[in-house]
Design an enzyme around this catalytic site. Structure first.
Site, mmCIF file in Angstrom:
data_model
loop_
_atom_site.group_PDB
_atom_site.id
_atom_site.type_symbol
_atom_site.label_atom_id
_atom_site.label_comp_id
_atom_site.label_asym_id
_atom_site.label_seq_id
_atom_site.Cartn_x
_atom_site.Cartn_y
_atom_site.Cartn_z
ATOM 1 N N ASN A 133 -15.744 -26.005 25.166
ATOM 2 C CA ASN A 133 -16.831 -26.852 24.603
ATOM 3 C C ASN A 133 -16.250 -27.584 23.346
ATOM 4 O O ASN A 133 -16.345 -27.183 22.294
ATOM 5 C CB ASN A 133 -18.074 -26.030 24.223
ATOM 6 C CG ASN A 133 -19.158 -26.473 23.572
ATOM 7 O OD1 ASN A 133 -19.170 -27.941 23.443
ATOM 8 N ND2 ASN A 133 -19.909 -25.804 22.908
ATOM 9 N N LYS A 180 -17.652 -30.100 21.682
ATOM 10 C CA LYS A 180 -19.073 -30.261 20.834
ATOM 11 C C LYS A 180 -18.702 -31.819 20.613
ATOM 12 O O LYS A 180 -18.477 -32.566 21.644
ATOM 13 C CB LYS A 180 -18.977 -29.408 19.679
ATOM 14 C CG LYS A 180 -18.851 -27.954 20.074
ATOM 15 C CD LYS A 180 -19.153 -26.996 18.914
ATOM 16 C CE LYS A 180 -19.089 -25.656 19.358
ATOM 17 N NZ LYS A 180 -19.261 -24.742 18.374
ATOM 18 N N HIS A 182 -27.268 -24.295 24.269
ATOM 19 C CA HIS A 182 -26.442 -23.655 23.105
ATOM 20 C C HIS A 182 -27.258 -23.697 21.852
ATOM 21 O O HIS A 182 -28.080 -24.363 21.771
ATOM 22 C CB HIS A 182 -25.170 -25.009 22.880
ATOM 23 C CG HIS A 182 -24.209 -24.561 22.286
ATOM 24 N ND1 HIS A 182 -24.116 -24.260 20.671
ATOM 25 C CD2 HIS A 182 -22.995 -23.606 22.532
ATOM 26 C CE1 HIS A 182 -23.096 -24.047 20.352
ATOM 27 N NE2 HIS A 182 -22.398 -23.714 21.321
ATOM 28 N N GLU A 208 -26.354 -24.775 18.954
ATOM 29 C CA GLU A 208 -26.637 -25.973 18.046
ATOM 30 C C GLU A 208 -27.810 -26.716 18.600
ATOM 31 O O GLU A 208 -28.323 -27.366 17.690
ATOM 32 C CB GLU A 208 -25.195 -26.378 18.254
ATOM 33 C CG GLU A 208 -24.257 -25.748 17.207
ATOM 34 C CD GLU A 208 -22.781 -25.841 17.618
ATOM 35 O OE1 GLU A 208 -22.359 -26.710 18.623
ATOM 36 O OE2 GLU A 208 -22.241 -25.101 17.309
ATOM 37 N N GLU A 215 -23.394 -15.924 23.327
ATOM 38 C CA GLU A 215 -22.981 -16.214 22.182
ATOM 39 C C GLU A 215 -23.632 -15.873 20.632
ATOM 40 O O GLU A 215 -24.704 -16.571 20.341
ATOM 41 C CB GLU A 215 -22.865 -17.904 22.233
ATOM 42 C CG GLU A 215 -22.071 -18.616 23.139
ATOM 43 C CD GLU A 215 -21.425 -19.695 22.812
ATOM 44 O OE1 GLU A 215 -20.142 -19.868 22.933
ATOM 45 O OE2 GLU A 215 -22.189 -20.607 22.646
ATOM 46 N N GLY A 230 -17.920 -20.486 15.348
ATOM 47 C CA GLY A 230 -17.687 -21.302 14.392
ATOM 48 C C GLY A 230 -17.231 -20.590 12.846
ATOM 49 O O GLY A 230 -16.741 -21.191 12.152
ATOM 50 N N SER A 288 -15.969 -17.724 18.203
ATOM 51 C CA SER A 288 -14.642 -17.481 17.606
ATOM 52 C C SER A 288 -13.632 -16.908 18.720
ATOM 53 O O SER A 288 -12.835 -15.914 18.155
ATOM 54 C CB SER A 288 -14.637 -16.654 16.074
ATOM 55 O OG SER A 288 -15.427 -17.431 15.516
HETATM 56 P P1 PGA Z 1 -16.351 -21.416 18.605
HETATM 57 O O1 PGA Z 1 -17.548 -22.113 19.374
HETATM 58 O O2 PGA Z 1 -15.342 -20.891 19.669
HETATM 59 O O3 PGA Z 1 -15.792 -22.563 17.634
HETATM 60 O O4 PGA Z 1 -16.728 -20.187 17.631
HETATM 61 C C1 PGA Z 1 -17.996 -21.616 20.453
HETATM 62 C C2 PGA Z 1 -19.375 -22.348 21.020
HETATM 63 O O5 PGA Z 1 -19.918 -22.688 20.169
HETATM 64 O O6 PGA Z 1 -19.443 -22.511 22.074
#
Ligand code: PGA
Length: 264
Positions: free
Chosen positions: A12, A14, A104, A106, A174, A180, A220
């Site tokens: 992903n 983003k 997601h 976000e 998640e 992140g 992460s």
């Molecule tokens: P990350 O993000 O691997 O940077 O923690 C995962 C995601 O948001 O799908």
């Protein structure tokens, strides 16, 4: 990871990499995996670039026969019409997307998407033959108040009630606190919630569906920790953010079956 479920590693991106950067990145990733003798039947890889990159990547993947599936990061609940800024699942299908991420954290946070919206997006995805990757996960506050599984299970239940057992879908657990942050869940934590999500699938769509549906962990994930997640029974792959933006890190992560760091 049960052997009957083909592992899926989903990158992903983003809001990173414009279409020129995306082309360069994807070419390099293809070369890195070829050099490493990556076997596509072992691990499926899907890339989720911004919308503006999709046409470029579709062309590149086809021209160079790269072993990548394409997906989008979101879609509209509508199929067409007066919805400025939205993107129809029909348009994604026309660009040969196989997958679309829905729900997601976000998007839940930035765009106030509710479980009902995410259910409607999952239905829209299926209407166009796209496989939704349904993201669920608890915040740090939820974790303290309710434990790890309750919020993800409740979120998934709303979506599953709108789909049928004949619909293809993937679930991504998640935890919001792990995204992140550099602070991944432990493999046991991820496995425990993935087990609860599989039980939810079983109670809504039956045990056969639960057995064949892939459940990813995200938050992460890196080359250094992927093998421990993949060693767990209920984790069938990963949704990877930051680590999917670095060619050598992501190609090493994809090759998790070769890692010698399995700490099951
Ligand atoms: P990350 O993000 O691997 O940077 O923690 C995962 C995601 O948001 O799908």
């Amino acid at each position: 990871m049960a052997t009957m479920r083909r592992p899926l590693i989903a990158g992903n991106w983003k809001m990173n990499l414009d279409h020129l950067q995306a082309i360069a990145f994807t070419q390099k990733l293809g070369w890195a995996l070829k050099d490493a003798k990556y076997i596509a039947s072992d691990v499926e890889v899907a890339l989720f670039p911004p919308f503006t990159d999709l046409r470029s990547l579709q062309t590149l993947i086809n021209a160079d026969s790269l072993p990548f599936e394409l997906g989008a990061q979101d879609l509209s609940v509508h199929d067409d019409g007066a919805h400025t800024g939205d993107v129809s699942g029909a348009f994604l299908k026309a660009l040969e997307c196989s997958y679309v991420i829905v729900g997601h954290s976000e998007r839940r946070a930035d765009h106030h998407e509710t479980d009902d919206t995410i259910a409607a997006k999952s239905v829209a995805a299926r209407r166009h033959g796209l496989t939704p990757i349904v993201c669920v996960g608890e915040t740090a506050e939820d974790l303290e108040l309710h434990g790890a599984s309750k919020v993800p299970v409740d979120q998934l239940t709303v979506v599953l009630n709108s789909l049928s057992k004949d619909d293809d879908y993937v679930v991504a657990y998640e935890p919001v606190w792990a995204i992140g942050s550099g602070q991944a869940a432990t493999a046991d934590q991820a496995n425990d919630v993935a087990r609860a999500l599989r039980e939810t699938i079983s109670s809504v769509h039956g045990p056969d569906k639960a057995e064949t549906t892939r459940i990813l962990y995200g938050g992460s994930v890196k080359a250094a920790n992927i093998a421990s997640f993949m060693s767990r029974e209920h984790v069938d792959g990963a949704l990877v953010g930051g680590a999917s933006l670095d060619v050598s890190e992501f190609s090493s992560l994809i090759q998790f079956p070769k890692h010698v760091t399995l700490d099951s």
